[in-house]
Design a protein around this motif. Structure first.
Motif, mmCIF file in Angstrom:
data_model
loop_
_atom_site.group_PDB
_atom_site.id
_atom_site.type_symbol
_atom_site.label_atom_id
_atom_site.label_comp_id
_atom_site.label_asym_id
_atom_site.label_seq_id
_atom_site.Cartn_x
_atom_site.Cartn_y
_atom_site.Cartn_z
ATOM 1 N N PRO A 68 -2.573 3.907 -9.291
ATOM 2 C CA PRO A 68 -0.474 3.935 -8.706
ATOM 3 C C PRO A 68 -0.117 2.748 -8.100
ATOM 4 C CG PRO A 68 -2.049 6.002 -7.912
ATOM 5 C CD PRO A 68 -2.744 4.572 -8.620
ATOM 6 N N ASP A 69 0.780 1.790 -8.455
ATOM 7 C CA ASP A 69 1.322 0.883 -8.038
ATOM 8 C C ASP A 69 0.888 0.464 -6.440
ATOM 9 O OD1 ASP A 69 2.791 0.944 -10.018
ATOM 10 O OD2 ASP A 69 4.337 0.627 -9.930
ATOM 11 N N THR A 70 1.097 1.327 -5.434
ATOM 12 C CA THR A 70 0.927 1.611 -4.194
ATOM 13 C C THR A 70 -0.418 0.751 -3.975
ATOM 14 O OG1 THR A 70 -0.180 3.648 -4.246
ATOM 15 C CG2 THR A 70 2.412 3.335 -3.505
ATOM 16 N N VAL A 71 -1.609 0.712 -5.235
ATOM 17 C CA VAL A 71 -2.653 0.601 -4.349
ATOM 18 C C VAL A 71 -2.851 -1.288 -4.489
ATOM 19 C CG1 VAL A 71 -5.373 0.551 -5.999
ATOM 20 C CG2 VAL A 71 -3.837 2.645 -6.226
ATOM 21 N N ILE A 72 -2.036 -1.537 -5.297
ATOM 22 C CA ILE A 72 -1.450 -2.815 -5.329
ATOM 23 C C ILE A 72 -1.537 -3.131 -3.945
ATOM 24 C CG2 ILE A 72 -0.565 -5.510 -6.181
ATOM 25 C CD1 ILE A 72 -0.072 -3.992 -8.615
ATOM 26 N N ILE A 73 -0.321 -2.986 -3.716
ATOM 27 C CA ILE A 73 -0.280 -3.334 -1.813
ATOM 28 C C ILE A 73 -1.415 -3.244 -1.006
ATOM 29 C CG2 ILE A 73 0.812 -2.142 -0.208
ATOM 30 C CD1 ILE A 73 3.496 -1.668 -2.355
ATOM 31 N N PHE A 74 -2.012 -1.329 -1.134
ATOM 32 C CA PHE A 74 -3.332 -1.481 -1.122
ATOM 33 C C PHE A 74 -4.063 -2.903 -0.570
ATOM 34 C CE2 PHE A 74 -7.442 0.217 -0.310
ATOM 35 C CZ PHE A 74 -7.906 0.593 1.321
ATOM 36 N N PHE A 75 -4.891 -2.918 -1.785
ATOM 37 C CA PHE A 75 -5.578 -3.941 -1.929
ATOM 38 C C PHE A 75 -5.093 -5.442 -1.041
ATOM 39 C CE2 PHE A 75 -7.523 -1.974 -6.488
ATOM 40 C CZ PHE A 75 -8.530 -0.746 -5.175
ATOM 41 N N SER A 76 -3.841 -5.610 -1.333
ATOM 42 C CA SER A 76 -3.533 -6.726 -0.669
ATOM 43 C C SER A 76 -3.566 -7.169 0.698
ATOM 44 C CB SER A 76 -2.184 -6.656 -1.174
ATOM 45 O OG SER A 76 -1.825 -7.229 -2.890
ATOM 46 N N SER A 77 -3.819 -6.031 1.723
ATOM 47 C CA SER A 77 -3.742 -5.522 2.582
ATOM 48 C C SER A 77 -4.841 -6.076 3.129
ATOM 49 C CB SER A 77 -2.710 -4.168 3.159
ATOM 50 O OG SER A 77 -1.653 -4.262 2.809
ATOM 51 N N ALA A 78 -5.830 -4.932 2.255
ATOM 52 C CA ALA A 78 -7.045 -5.269 2.524
ATOM 53 C C ALA A 78 -7.742 -6.566 2.716
ATOM 54 C CB ALA A 78 -8.223 -4.369 1.676
ATOM 55 N N LEU A 79 -7.942 -6.662 1.091
ATOM 56 C CA LEU A 79 -8.113 -8.686 1.553
ATOM 57 C C LEU A 79 -7.158 -9.322 2.149
ATOM 58 C CD1 LEU A 79 -7.356 -9.799 -2.349
ATOM 59 C CD2 LEU A 79 -9.716 -8.824 -1.063
ATOM 60 N N ALA A 80 -6.492 -9.488 2.815
ATOM 61 C CA ALA A 80 -5.696 -9.817 3.710
ATOM 62 C C ALA A 80 -6.506 -9.285 5.589
ATOM 63 C CB ALA A 80 -4.080 -9.921 4.326
#
Length: 337
Positions: A68-80
């Motif tokens: 799902p698209d929200t996983v991109i947001i989750f991965f981005s937040s985790a990297l930051a």
């Protein structure tokens, strides 16, 4: 030229509809790869991520293409968060708290809000950040303004963390665990540039939204132009009154690219034929209705090199009248219940 663009638009649309799942997955992989790399580029704090950054972004991008698209947001937040924790665990915790508060207040209502918050800090180094408020105002509503403001806030939080990391490398460690957090708070509250960008984003969004809802011809195109003028005016005013350095050449190049992207997105989403405007008038027992119908440009590319513009305007007017009458009847029935 317009005919060629319309043919290209139609073919792209047909290809996308026929290969929806494949195209969407590929686009998500490419977008995810670009976003993850931009995050690691802007926050080069963790030595482990610097060493395995390329491999990690490739793996995360491939995963992003099939989830799902929200996983991109989750991965981005985790990297930051991982990058920020390399500077200060306390600052990373506060950054996570800001994200969580925003998601609980606004982000849970629509995915578009989260994408806006994510795209603003990601696109900032490319100098095309004003694409976000302009395109959002063209297609979304005023409820997205808080997302734009939080996106600007995120950008300057990350900038404050980056500045603190540079300063702390050359400073003596005092053992004060609150030093990083205090620096970031002072950086935000004393930052006139952040306030200038927030005000400019609000003005750009409101004016583009207000103009594109107008009943005059080419409203969306005029809205994009006005948004660009306001964005440039905000940067020039910041340079004149608050001594915010604005590189005129970079500003003009960024606005040119922003204009091209905005007009291209608007073209592929909706192209109207203002030469074929029809005005429709009809009445029922209670009201007299005036309707202005603007047909969309549609091109049907054939197998040969000949193209044909479809014009079913009479049928479109009849359908429009029937649709309006149907909606009105449904509204009246719902009022009686």
């Amino acid at each position: 030229m317009m005919m060629a663009l319309l043919v290209l638009k139609t073919r792209c649309k047909d290809f996308y509809e026929k290969n929806y799942r494949i195209v969407r997955s590929v686009m998500k992989i490419l977008i995810g790869f670009a976003i993850y790399n931009m995050i690691l580029y802007q926050l080069p704090f963790s030595s482990e991520l610097r060493e395995y950054g390329l491999l990690l972004t490739v793996i995360l991008a491939l995963i992003s293409g099939f989830v799902p698209d929200t996983v991109i947001i989750f991965f981005s937040s985790a990297l930051a968060l991982i990058e920020i924790s390399a500077v200060s665990y306390l600052v990373a915790g506060c950054f996570f708290l800001v994200i969580l508060i925003y998601l609980l207040l606004f982000g849970r209502y629509t995915k578009s809000q989260s994408y806006i918050v994510l795209l603003i800090p990601v696109l900032w180094p490319l100098n095309i950040v004003y694409v976000v408020p302009i395109v959002a105002a063209l297609f979304l509503n005023l409820a997205m303004i808080p997302a734009c403001l939080v996106g600007v806030l995120m950008r300057f939080i990350l900038l404050g963390i980056k500045n603190y990391q540079m300063i702390s490398q050359n400073a003596v460690d005092t053992g004060n665990t609150l030093e990083g957090l205090q620096y970031c708070i002072d950086f935000l509250f004393k930052n006139k540039e952040m306030l200038m960008y927030m005000m400019t984003f609000i003005l750009v969004y409101i004016f583009v939204f207000w103009i594109r809802r107008g009943r005059f011809s080419h409203a969306s195109h005029i809205g994009i132009f006005v948004g660009l003028v306001i964005a440039m005016s905000g940067a020039i005013a910041g340079d004149a009154f608050w001594n915010i350095d604005a590189n005129l050449i970079k500003l003009l190049l960024g606005m040119a690219v922003t204009a091209a992207i905005s007009y291209l997105i608007q073209f592929f989403r909706m192209t109207l034929d203002y030469t074929g405007v029809h005005k429709l008038q009809f009445e029922d027992e209670d009201y007299l209705y005036y309707v202005k119908a603007v047909p969309k440009m549609k091109v049907a590319p054939g197998d040969k090199t000949v193209t044909r513009i479809e014009e079913d305007r009479d049928e479109g007017i009849i359908d429009l009248k029937e649709e309006i009458e149907k909606v009105l009847e449904e509204d009246m029935n719902s009022d009686h219940k």
